[in-house]
Design a protein around this motif. Structure first.
Motif, short mmCIF file in Angstrom:
data_model
loop_
_atom_site.label_atom_id
_atom_site.label_comp_id
_atom_site.label_asym_id
_atom_site.label_seq_id
_atom_site.Cartn_x
_atom_site.Cartn_y
_atom_site.Cartn_z
N GLY A 18 0.81 -1.21 0.00
CA GLY A 18 0.00 0.00 0.00
C GLY A 18 0.84 1.26 0.00
N LEU A 19 1.93 1.22 0.74
CA LEU A 19 2.84 2.37 0.79
C LEU A 19 3.49 2.58 -0.57
N GLU A 20 3.85 1.50 -1.24
CA GLU A 20 4.44 1.60 -2.57
C GLU A 20 3.45 2.24 -3.55
N LEU A 21 2.19 1.86 -3.46
CA LEU A 21 1.17 2.46 -4.32
C LEU A 21 1.06 3.96 -4.05
N ALA A 22 1.03 4.34 -2.79
CA ALA A 22 0.91 5.76 -2.44
C ALA A 22 2.12 6.56 -2.90
N ILE A 23 3.31 6.00 -2.74
CA ILE A 23 4.52 6.71 -3.15
C ILE A 23 4.57 6.86 -4.67
N THR A 24 4.16 5.83 -5.39
CA THR A 24 4.16 5.89 -6.86
C THR A 24 3.21 6.97 -7.35
N VAL A 25 2.01 6.99 -6.81
CA VAL A 25 1.03 8.00 -7.22
C VAL A 25 1.54 9.39 -6.85
N GLY A 26 2.05 9.54 -5.64
CA GLY A 26 2.56 10.84 -5.20
C GLY A 26 3.70 11.34 -6.07
#
Length: 69
Positions: A18-26
């Protein structure tokens, strides 16, 4: 040889996904905002960054979940 049943993934591994998804989008939204300022567009690159980052992050999430099975 006996096959061991697959172990459940740790909660920290799932939090990492989930953190990887958030960092990618950010990251892609930030890059899109920078490109909008550089090329003086209203929000074209920000939206493209949002969709591209979400698509790439979601693809990565799906691939990691598939490898857990």
């Amino acid at each position: 040889m006996e096959k061991k049943p697959p172990e459940d993934p740790s909660p920290f591994a799932m939090a990492g996904v989930g953190l990887e998804l958030a960092i990618t989008v950010g990251f892609f939204v930030y890059a899109g905002t920078y490109l909008d300022e550089y090329f003086q567009k209203s929000s074209l690159f920000t939206l493209l960054g949002l969709f591209f980052g979400f698509g790439l992050g979601f693809y990565s999430l799906i691939m990691k979940v598939r490898n857990l099975k």
